[in-house]
Design a protein around this motif. Sequence first.
Motif, mmCIF file in Angstrom:
data_model
loop_
_atom_site.group_PDB
_atom_site.id
_atom_site.type_symbol
_atom_site.label_atom_id
_atom_site.label_comp_id
_atom_site.label_asym_id
_atom_site.label_seq_id
_atom_site.Cartn_x
_atom_site.Cartn_y
_atom_site.Cartn_z
ATOM 1 N N ALA A 1 0.835 -1.201 0.000
ATOM 2 C CA ALA A 1 0.000 0.000 0.000
ATOM 3 C C ALA A 1 0.868 1.248 0.000
ATOM 4 C CB ALA A 1 -0.914 0.003 1.221
ATOM 5 N N GLY A 2 0.444 2.248 -0.768
ATOM 6 C CA GLY A 2 1.097 3.549 -0.812
ATOM 7 C C GLY A 2 0.061 4.562 -1.226
ATOM 8 N N LEU A 3 0.378 5.334 -2.305
ATOM 9 C CA LEU A 3 -0.634 6.214 -2.871
ATOM 10 C C LEU A 3 -1.746 5.395 -3.510
ATOM 11 C CD1 LEU A 3 1.642 8.955 -4.501
ATOM 12 C CD2 LEU A 3 0.401 9.055 -2.319
ATOM 13 N N GLY A 4 -1.406 4.172 -3.911
ATOM 14 C CA GLY A 4 -2.361 3.200 -4.431
ATOM 15 C C GLY A 4 -1.985 1.840 -3.872
ATOM 16 N N VAL A 5 -2.295 0.808 -4.616
ATOM 17 C CA VAL A 5 -1.936 -0.550 -4.234
ATOM 18 C C VAL A 5 -1.069 -1.141 -5.335
ATOM 19 C CG1 VAL A 5 -2.785 -2.861 -3.714
ATOM 20 C CG2 VAL A 5 -4.044 -0.864 -2.894
ATOM 21 N N SER A 6 0.112 -1.616 -4.966
ATOM 22 C CA SER A 6 1.009 -2.287 -5.907
ATOM 23 C C SER A 6 0.884 -3.792 -5.716
ATOM 24 C CB SER A 6 2.459 -1.852 -5.689
ATOM 25 O OG SER A 6 2.603 -0.460 -5.924
ATOM 26 N N VAL A 7 0.778 -4.518 -6.826
ATOM 27 C CA VAL A 7 0.597 -5.968 -6.782
ATOM 28 C C VAL A 7 1.708 -6.643 -7.578
ATOM 29 C CG1 VAL A 7 -0.950 -7.897 -7.287
ATOM 30 C CG2 VAL A 7 -1.904 -5.671 -6.657
ATOM 31 N N LYS A 8 2.354 -7.609 -6.931
ATOM 32 C CA LYS A 8 3.387 -8.391 -7.614
ATOM 33 C C LYS A 8 3.109 -9.869 -7.400
ATOM 34 C CE LYS A 8 8.284 -8.240 -8.622
ATOM 35 N NZ LYS A 8 9.556 -7.538 -8.358
ATOM 36 N N ARG A 9 3.234 -10.654 -8.458
ATOM 37 C CA ARG A 9 3.014 -12.100 -8.363
ATOM 38 C C ARG A 9 4.341 -12.815 -8.095
ATOM 39 N NH1 ARG A 9 1.756 -13.844 -13.594
ATOM 40 N NH2 ARG A 9 2.677 -11.903 -14.327
ATOM 41 N N TYR A 10 4.283 -13.821 -7.242
ATOM 42 C CA TYR A 10 5.442 -14.691 -7.040
ATOM 43 C C TYR A 10 4.929 -16.100 -6.800
ATOM 44 C CZ TYR A 10 4.543 -14.298 -1.972
ATOM 45 O OH TYR A 10 3.968 -14.337 -0.726
ATOM 46 N N PHE A 11 5.834 -17.083 -6.886
ATOM 47 C CA PHE A 11 5.413 -18.479 -6.948
ATOM 48 C C PHE A 11 6.117 -19.278 -5.857
ATOM 49 C CE2 PHE A 11 4.916 -16.443 -10.978
ATOM 50 C CZ PHE A 11 3.656 -16.846 -11.391
ATOM 51 N N ALA A 12 5.315 -19.942 -5.042
ATOM 52 C CA ALA A 12 5.829 -20.628 -3.860
ATOM 53 C C ALA A 12 6.513 -21.937 -4.229
ATOM 54 C CB ALA A 12 4.680 -20.907 -2.888
ATOM 55 N N GLN A 13 7.602 -22.229 -3.499
ATOM 56 C CA GLN A 13 8.218 -23.549 -3.621
ATOM 57 C C GLN A 13 7.206 -24.590 -3.157
ATOM 58 O OE1 GLN A 13 9.134 -25.686 -0.907
ATOM 59 N NE2 GLN A 13 10.066 -27.237 -2.220
ATOM 60 N N MET A 14 7.194 -25.733 -3.828
ATOM 61 C CA MET A 14 6.193 -26.751 -3.524
ATOM 62 C C MET A 14 6.784 -28.145 -3.670
ATOM 63 S SD MET A 14 2.626 -27.551 -5.580
ATOM 64 C CE MET A 14 1.641 -26.302 -4.736
ATOM 65 N N ARG A 15 6.430 -29.009 -2.741
ATOM 66 C CA ARG A 15 6.682 -30.446 -2.888
ATOM 67 C C ARG A 15 5.360 -31.173 -2.712
ATOM 68 N NH1 ARG A 15 11.862 -33.117 -0.310
ATOM 69 N NH2 ARG A 15 12.709 -31.964 -2.092
ATOM 70 N N MET A 16 5.075 -32.058 -3.650
ATOM 71 C CA MET A 16 3.798 -32.753 -3.661
ATOM 72 C C MET A 16 4.010 -34.262 -3.557
ATOM 73 S SD MET A 16 1.642 -34.735 -5.762
ATOM 74 C CE MET A 16 2.185 -34.453 -7.430
ATOM 75 N N TYR A 17 3.222 -34.892 -2.678
ATOM 76 C CA TYR A 17 3.180 -36.348 -2.555
ATOM 77 C C TYR A 17 1.739 -36.761 -2.874
ATOM 78 C CZ TYR A 17 7.250 -35.179 0.334
ATOM 79 O OH TYR A 17 8.433 -34.666 0.799
#
Length: 402
Positions: free
Chosen positions: A237-253
């Motif tokens: 949050a600032g003068l508006g809202v900044s949005v950035k995408r990022y991708f979580a590390q994942m391990r799947m069983y």
Amino acid sequence: MRLPALLLCCACLSGQSFTQRGFFETRNYLYPQTTQGDSGRLVSEELLRWEPSWKPRPWIQINGGLDLRFDSHRQFERSWRLDWADRGQQRPAFGVRRLSVLLNKGGLTFEGGRQFIRWGKADLLNPTDRFAPKDFLNVINSDFLGVTAARITYERGSNTFDVVYQPVFTPSRGPLFGQRWVPLPEQIQNIPIRNLGADFPGRGQAGARWSHGARGFEYSLSLFDGYNHLPLLDLQAGLGVSVKRYFAQMRMYGGDFAMPLPWFTLKSEAAYFTSKTRTADEYALYVVQLERQTGEWTFVGGYAGEAVTNKRVQFDFAPDRGLAKTFLGRASYNLDANRTVSFEGALRQNGAGMYSKVEYTQAMGSHLRATANFTLLRGDTTDFLGQYRRNSNLQLILRYSF
């Protein structure tokens, strides 16, 4: 631009070893309601797809696929560059859908390049399908994206071993800010939003799957180590809202199971996800479904569930988890060789959200097919399905195949 010329030359040299198919499709959406920030009611999309294949030897095959797109709503790029990675937030106007080499010898198969990899046996939801990102510009009508990977499959008797390495990360494509498939909370609807793009993982990801067909049933076990192709959202949050995408590390069983029974086929699929990313949840997703075919009818119905073991997510976009704790169903009926009617729907177990679609398809000759469907979305603003309640739509599709 070299791929079409190469394959056309191959066609001249190899005669019957070259095949091709494709289609031109126009898809039109009519939305009775507008949404905050998007007054459009009619969206038109056009797609020309060409899929050539060349088989110079019995043991080798080269598969290609090119897409040419245009739309009325600026969801597709207007740049006529040839896109190879499919990482943009808009769909590419001109992109490589598939380009891979397939080698087969006995029970051993290798495929390298841009391809489609599907895991799992369920039809309603596939928790183990980790190499299958999707295009969610339209959240309800999504399509799979190809990934650049090397895949080795070995079949011996009733066992199949599948090993995949993906050196370049391909994310799922989310809906665009400022358009109807990004519903904003009322408290920030009038605040400027700045899109800062995405941070993509720098390393590859890998997975392995073993499946076994026994007498009367089949099952598989799978392991994946990499990243979630669905993003987490970093909001500042600032003068508006900044949005950035990022991708979580994942391990799947994970694992899946299918057993034909006298009255129906039972299918189940489940996966448990862990993560070293401090803002990512750890959880299990599962689906249990029943499938039956009788005459011209096909029925599929079941339940998708979720169990969260470590809650850490603040903001994310997760349609797979959005369908958890939901009853799902699909039915289709073949009226004749050229006409089909189908129904599908989803209902949250607490009634907070629902989705339903009725569709009619008719083939007109061997090349032309028309489809009309109506999608209804209802529910609370806090529910994944309910938040899209103003996006109910009528869809008209005309496809010419060649």
